[in-house]
Design an enzyme around this catalytic site. Structure first.
Site, short mmCIF file in Angstrom:
data_model
loop_
_atom_site.label_atom_id
_atom_site.label_comp_id
_atom_site.label_asym_id
_atom_site.label_seq_id
_atom_site.Cartn_x
_atom_site.Cartn_y
_atom_site.Cartn_z
CG MET A 1 -1.77 -1.30 1.27
SD MET A 1 -3.48 -0.84 1.97
CE MET A 1 -2.90 -0.76 3.68
N GLY A 2 2.22 1.15 -0.26
CA GLY A 2 3.15 2.47 -0.49
C GLY A 2 3.57 2.82 0.68
CB ALA A 3 3.82 4.80 3.16
CG LEU A 4 7.32 1.45 -1.22
CD1 LEU A 4 8.24 1.04 -2.19
CD2 LEU A 4 6.34 0.32 -0.96
CG HIS A 5 8.37 0.25 5.71
ND1 HIS A 5 8.65 -1.07 5.89
CD2 HIS A 5 6.93 0.53 6.19
CE1 HIS A 5 7.52 -1.82 6.36
NE2 HIS A 5 6.59 -0.88 6.37
CD GLU A 6 15.96 -0.67 4.40
OE1 GLU A 6 16.04 -2.00 4.13
OE2 GLU A 6 16.43 0.18 4.03
CG HIS B 1 6.71 -2.15 2.08
ND1 HIS B 1 6.78 -0.87 2.92
CD2 HIS B 1 5.81 -2.54 2.23
CE1 HIS B 1 5.60 -0.63 3.40
NE2 HIS B 1 4.98 -1.69 3.03
#
Ligand code: AMP
Length: 273
Positions: free
Chosen positions: A27-32, A34
């Protein structure tokens, strides 16, 4: 990296392709967290597709759909840097039509734990995952163990609908201090961020107890609840890997799950033993 927004265009591009396809839905707002899914997909496949779609049907009325963190430009850069081949970025009306057929979560496993606090949530999750898997038709699809119930239900759906995709579970990525990474962590104030550490601390203590051969589920849950106090707890449960309740931890076949609210933010965490 190709950015594609419509299912038909993506299907066309992928139908021309003979390579193995790894798929990472997000769902995006990608972090480590993801990124670790994307890395695994890159290692195991010739072509990697990432989707970014904040799926409206998995949010209940009054939840954070409208304020869900959006970082489209940063997400594109992250995908480029991770060498993603195709970024699928649809809008809601690319995915949903009128008078929809939908997938229903199973009556028991879909309506306990997170499904009890968010009835219909997993109907939305399974419906969108079914759609995305049908659009991408991947060889393997990657899901985080952090959303353990979601992973369990998707695995069940793929098996029960005889779908040709391998679901690959990926370990939870944490901050150095133990907090599980989540796109929703940005909602936490500094004070709430400290309070949130009680969640991973309670799971750590459960692991300590189990390493001392304390396997009684009630004793472990009592200790965890003590550590989690005064957070608003939705559930603390110890289940087997089929999501059935246990009286005693079965090492190698158990999951300990916590959902707690810190301020207005609902946080999930779990540990697989
Ligand atoms: P989301 O964007 O929150 O829907 O998550 C997309 C995928 O990333 C899901 O399969 C999640 O389980 C996974 N994920 C989210 N947070 C983490 C994390 N901290 N570690 C590993 N996987 C994660």
């Amino acid at each position: 990296m190709k950015i594609i927004s419509t299912p038909l265009e993506l299907k066309k591009v992928l139908q021309e392709n003979q390579k193995s396809v790894g798929f990472v839905p997000t769902m995006g707002a990608l972090h480590e967290g993801h990124i670790s899914l994307i890395r695994k997909a890159k290692e195991e496949n010739e072509l990697v597709v990432v989707s970014i779609f904040v799926n409206p049907t998995q949010f209940l009325k009054g939840e954070d759909l409208d304020k869900y963190p959006k970082k489209d430009e940063a997400d594109k850069v992250i995908c480029e840097l991770c060498d993603v081949d195709i970024l699928f970025f649809p809008k809601a009306d690319d995915i949903y039509m009128e008078d929809e057929v939908s997938i229903l979560a199973p009556n028991v496993r879909g309506f306990v734990l997170e499904g009890a606090s968010r009835p219909s949530h997993f109907n939305g999750v399974l419906t969108v995952v079914m759609k995305l898997l049908n659009i991408v038709n991947p060889t393997k699809a990657y899901f985080g163990k952090k959303d353990a119930q979601q992973l369990n239900l998707i695995t069940l759906m793929v098996k029960q609908f005889f779908m040709d995709v391998e679901i690959v579970p990926v370990d939870t990525v944490r901050e150095k201090d133990g907090l599980a990474l989540s796109s929703r962590n940005v909602y936490l104030s500094d004070k709430e961020r400290v309070e949130a550490l009680k969640i991973s601390a309670s799971l750590k203590e459960a692991t300590n107890m189990i390493s001392k051969n304390i396997l009684d589920v009630d004793s472990i849950k009592d200790k965890m609840l003590e550590i989690l106090n005064p957070l608003e707890i939705s559930y603390v449960e110890i289940l087997n890997r089929d999501f059935e309740y246990l009286k005693c931890v079965e090492v190698g076949n158990s999951v300990i799950l916590v959902e707690a609210k810190v301020g207005d933010t609902r946080l999930l965490d779990n540990i697989w033993l």
